[in-house]
Design a protein around this motif. Structure first.
Motif, PDB file in Angstrom:
ATOM      1  N   ASN A 204       0.869  -1.169   0.000  1.00 25.47           N
ATOM      2  CA  ASN A 204       0.000   0.000   0.000  1.00 25.47           C
ATOM      3  C   ASN A 204       0.909   1.223   0.000  1.00 25.47           C
ATOM      4  O   ASN A 204       1.532   1.549   1.015  1.00 25.47           O
ATOM      5  CB  ASN A 204      -0.900  -0.020   1.241  1.00 25.47           C
ATOM      6  CG  ASN A 204      -1.869   1.144   1.296  1.00 25.47           C
ATOM      7  OD1 ASN A 204      -1.588   2.229   0.788  1.00 25.47           O
ATOM      8  ND2 ASN A 204      -3.011   0.938   1.939  1.00 25.47           N
ATOM      9  N   LEU A 205       1.012   1.901  -1.138  1.00 18.71           N
ATOM     10  CA  LEU A 205       1.923   3.039  -1.233  1.00 18.71           C
ATOM     11  C   LEU A 205       1.497   4.202  -0.340  1.00 18.71           C
ATOM     12  O   LEU A 205       2.332   5.005   0.085  1.00 18.71           O
ATOM     13  CB  LEU A 205       2.029   3.520  -2.681  1.00 18.71           C
ATOM     14  CG  LEU A 205       2.978   2.752  -3.595  1.00 18.71           C
ATOM     15  CD1 LEU A 205       3.091   3.452  -4.939  1.00 18.71           C
ATOM     16  CD2 LEU A 205       4.369   2.596  -2.978  1.00 18.71           C
ATOM     17  N   ASP A 206       0.209   4.289  -0.048  1.00 18.10           N
ATOM     18  CA  ASP A 206      -0.256   5.377   0.808  1.00 18.10           C
ATOM     19  C   ASP A 206       0.224   5.208   2.247  1.00 18.10           C
ATOM     20  O   ASP A 206       0.533   6.175   2.926  1.00 18.10           O
ATOM     21  CB  ASP A 206      -1.786   5.466   0.776  1.00 18.10           C
ATOM     22  CG  ASP A 206      -2.304   5.903  -0.588  1.00 18.10           C
ATOM     23  OD1 ASP A 206      -1.614   6.706  -1.249  1.00 18.10           O
ATOM     24  OD2 ASP A 206      -3.372   5.439  -0.990  1.00 18.10           O
ATOM     25  N   LEU A 237      -3.619  -8.342  -9.603  1.00 17.04           N
ATOM     26  CA  LEU A 237      -2.997  -7.288 -10.405  1.00 17.04           C
ATOM     27  C   LEU A 237      -2.171  -6.354  -9.529  1.00 17.04           C
ATOM     28  O   LEU A 237      -1.064  -5.947  -9.894  1.00 17.04           O
ATOM     29  CB  LEU A 237      -4.063  -6.493 -11.148  1.00 17.04           C
ATOM     30  CG  LEU A 237      -4.750  -7.182 -12.323  1.00 17.04           C
ATOM     31  CD1 LEU A 237      -5.872  -6.304 -12.865  1.00 17.04           C
ATOM     32  CD2 LEU A 237      -3.757  -7.505 -13.429  1.00 17.04           C
ATOM     33  N   ALA A 238      -2.695  -5.996  -8.374  1.00 21.22           N
ATOM     34  CA  ALA A 238      -1.971  -5.102  -7.476  1.00 21.22           C
ATOM     35  C   ALA A 238      -0.657  -5.722  -7.044  1.00 21.22           C
ATOM     36  O   ALA A 238       0.385  -5.053  -7.003  1.00 21.22           O
ATOM     37  CB  ALA A 238      -2.831  -4.783  -6.255  1.00 21.22           C
ATOM     38  N   SER A 239      -0.684  -7.003  -6.740  1.00 20.09           N
ATOM     39  CA  SER A 239       0.535  -7.693  -6.323  1.00 20.09           C
ATOM     40  C   SER A 239       1.558  -7.757  -7.439  1.00 20.09           C
ATOM     41  O   SER A 239       2.754  -7.934  -7.189  1.00 20.09           O
ATOM     42  CB  SER A 239       0.201  -9.111  -5.842  1.00 20.09           C
ATOM     43  OG  SER A 239       1.346  -9.757  -5.333  1.00 20.09           O
ATOM     44  N   SER A 240       1.102  -7.603  -8.693  1.00 13.76           N
ATOM     45  CA  SER A 240       1.972  -7.725  -9.868  1.00 13.76           C
ATOM     46  C   SER A 240       2.370  -6.380 -10.475  1.00 13.76           C
ATOM     47  O   SER A 240       3.135  -6.353 -11.443  1.00 13.76           O
ATOM     48  CB  SER A 240       1.254  -8.551 -10.950  1.00 13.76           C
ATOM     49  OG  SER A 240       0.785  -9.778 -10.432  1.00 13.76           O
ATOM     50  N   ALA A 241       1.864  -5.292  -9.927  1.00 15.12           N
ATOM     51  CA  ALA A 241       2.051  -3.972 -10.542  1.00 15.12           C
ATOM     52  C   ALA A 241       3.390  -3.354 -10.134  1.00 15.12           C
ATOM     53  O   ALA A 241       3.482  -2.648  -9.128  1.00 15.12           O
ATOM     54  CB  ALA A 241       0.896  -3.052 -10.164  1.00 15.12           C
ATOM     55  N   PRO A 248      -0.520   1.562 -10.937  1.00 18.31           N
ATOM     56  CA  PRO A 248      -0.947   0.948  -9.680  1.00 18.31           C
ATOM     57  C   PRO A 248      -2.418   0.580  -9.726  1.00 18.31           C
ATOM     58  O   PRO A 248      -3.160   1.034 -10.601  1.00 18.31           O
ATOM     59  CB  PRO A 248      -0.682   2.055  -8.648  1.00 18.31           C
ATOM     60  CG  PRO A 248      -0.776   3.317  -9.433  1.00 18.31           C
ATOM     61  CD  PRO A 248      -0.229   2.998 -10.793  1.00 18.31           C
ATOM     62  N   ILE A 249      -2.824  -0.251  -8.796  1.00 19.82           N
ATOM     63  CA  ILE A 249      -4.216  -0.672  -8.680  1.00 19.82           C
ATOM     64  C   ILE A 249      -4.793  -0.051  -7.412  1.00 19.82           C
ATOM     65  O   ILE A 249      -4.162  -0.089  -6.351  1.00 19.82           O
ATOM     66  CB  ILE A 249      -4.325  -2.211  -8.602  1.00 19.82           C
ATOM     67  CG1 ILE A 249      -3.673  -2.852  -9.832  1.00 19.82           C
ATOM     68  CG2 ILE A 249      -5.786  -2.642  -8.482  1.00 19.82           C
ATOM     69  CD1 ILE A 249      -4.307  -2.502 -11.160  1.00 19.82           C
ATOM     70  N   VAL A 257       0.690  -1.516  -5.099  1.00 17.33           N
ATOM     71  CA  VAL A 257       1.655  -1.934  -6.117  1.00 17.33           C
ATOM     72  C   VAL A 257       2.265  -3.277  -5.726  1.00 17.33           C
ATOM     73  O   VAL A 257       1.932  -3.857  -4.681  1.00 17.33           O
ATOM     74  CB  VAL A 257       2.769  -0.880  -6.310  1.00 17.33           C
ATOM     75  CG1 VAL A 257       2.196   0.430  -6.818  1.00 17.33           C
ATOM     76  CG2 VAL A 257       3.560  -0.672  -5.010  1.00 17.33           C
ATOM     77  N   ASP A 258       3.177  -3.729  -6.555  1.00 17.86           N
ATOM     78  CA  ASP A 258       3.881  -5.009  -6.408  1.00 17.86           C
ATOM     79  C   ASP A 258       4.365  -5.240  -4.973  1.00 17.86           C
ATOM     80  O   ASP A 258       5.103  -4.435  -4.407  1.00 17.86           O
ATOM     81  CB  ASP A 258       5.082  -5.000  -7.364  1.00 17.86           C
ATOM     82  CG  ASP A 258       5.712  -6.369  -7.551  1.00 17.86           C
ATOM     83  OD1 ASP A 258       5.703  -7.161  -6.595  1.00 17.86           O
ATOM     84  OD2 ASP A 258       6.223  -6.626  -8.651  1.00 17.86           O
TER      85      ASP A 258
END
Length: 402
Positions: A204-206, A237-241, A248-249, A257-258
């Motif tokens: 979680n980038l946030d 998808l989020a785990s792979s981004a 990002p998802i 993101v990844d």
């Protein structure tokens, strides 16, 4: 190394350097992609199933994961299932073809099927995880057929000034939607009903924290009509981004993101759940007196290659990212080496020694010939019983100097 998937990405970036000047101009003027805002439309009360909450830090999430795994292993009804083993699948981009081949080889070598009690996945490991969980390797042949256009969609150069990634993952979304149909979700849900666990990791980038998303719970919710299938696909998808490379998802209006940005593999959390000091007195089955085997499947190699770095911004950035990701994997493995070897059984499988790198090129992110080679090597390794023990004279810890 597990991070070879980034090499091709940087090769693409080099060709787009001329737009960097324009990007800088627009960045300082505040241009960029829009994103959903917490408290805004559709984000007032985000669903709680995926929303592991910004208030729950990474350590607490991993503690919760260990607890759930531990509970899963001691549930009385698990002895009706064949499998008590655990599987942790790493990231690795196109190197996921190696893991796909290894899982296929295991399936072919065990005609009665495989059942892992717990499956965890990061990045490409998240893509593999659903099929490892239900013991179905038939879909994994797709790793030998895909090209860039099946996974990513390139964005117009000038549009990058306003975007959140160089590529978007809509083609991968469609591919996953086809592969993970209703019958697959029902099989995941049925296994979840027995207490088996399927979990993937994102960052979680946030909040900056690793986020654990339980696909086994989501599958049950989908089958029961509580959430839509898109939630399941979003998690993978989020785990792979890969940050910057892929858009990002947004999950519950937060940017994901990844998971490899934090951990390359969920081994430490999985092994921690099998420690003897957490094990209660056993009355259900004699088999439970010994810990299950934990398999760590590394989609790549475990050592960073030596190279001569060119004195260029992109080359320096590329190498720096490689070092960072290698450090993440190194840390994940090192934690395992610190455990008492009497408390668990761990086996690590990786693509070390592969000959496929002889044909590897950097003009695409997903090179079909390379992935076919890795897939076949994975099958051969699985059928020959190839794996490394974590400890001992010829072990992962010994080879890595721990």
């Amino acid at each position: 190394m597990i991070l070879n998937s980034y090499d091709s990405f940087f090769a693409h970036v080099r060709m787009q350097i001329p737009i960097c000047v324009f990007v800088c101009v627009f960045l300082v003027t505040g241009c960029g992609a829009s994103r959903p805002k917490l408290g805004g439309p559709g984000c007032e009360n985000p669903p709680t199933r995926i929303n592991i909450a910004a208030r729950v830090d990474e350590a607490e999430q991993l503690k919760n994961l260990k607890h759930r795994i531990f509970q899963s292993l001691i549930e009385p009804h698990i002895y009706a299932e064949r499998g008590r083993d655990l599987l942790a699948l790493s990231g690795g981009g196109q190197w996921g073809a190696f893991g796909a081949g290894y899982l296929t080889g295991l399936g072919e070598a065990n005609p009665d099927g495989l059942q892992f009690r717990v499956v965890t996945g990061i990045s490409t490991g998240a893509i593999l995880s659903t099929f490892a969980f239900i013991g179905d390797h038939t879909q994994l042949i797709k790793y030998t057929e895909i090209t860039d256009k099946d996974i990513i969609r390139k964005r117009f150069l000038l549009s990058l000034l306003f975007q959140d990634g160089i590529y978007d993952l809509e083609p991968l979304r469609q591919l996953l939607d086809d592969m993970i149909d209703d019958s697959v979700l029902k099989r995941v849900a049925l296994r979840a009903d027995t207490g088996a666990i399927l979990v993937v990791g994102t960052v979680n980038l946030d909040t900056g924290a690793l986020t654990t998303i339980y696909l086994s719970d989501l599958a049950r919710d989908i089958v029961q009509g509580r959430v839509t299938k898109s939630r399941y696909i979003d998690a993978i998808l989020a785990s792979s981004a890969i940050p910057v490379a892929f858009a990002p998802i947004y999950i519950d209006c937060q940017m994901h993101v990844d998971g490899g940005a934090r951990h390359q593999i969920f081994l430490d959390a999985v092994v921690g759940a099998t420690k003897n000091n957490e094990k209660p007195s056993v009355t259900s089955s004699p088999a439970s007196n010994s810990p299950p085997t934990v398999y760590g499947l590394v989609n790549g190699t475990m050592r960073l290659d030596t190279t001569t770095v060119a004195p260029r911004i992109i080359s320096i950035g590329e190498r720096s990212l490689q070092v960072l990701l290698d450090s993440n994997l190194d840390s994940d493995i090192r934690h395992l080496c610190m455990y008492d070897q009497k408390e668990y059984s761990v086996r690590v499988i990786s693509a070390d020694g592969t000959k496929c790198t002889d044909i590897l090129e950097n003009d695409s992110l997903f090179q079909t010939s390379f992935m076919k080679c890795l897939y076949n090597e994975g099958i051969s390794l699985a059928k020959s019983g190839g794996q490394l023990s974590l400890l001992g004279e010829d072990s992962v810890c010994k080879k890595l100097g721990y």
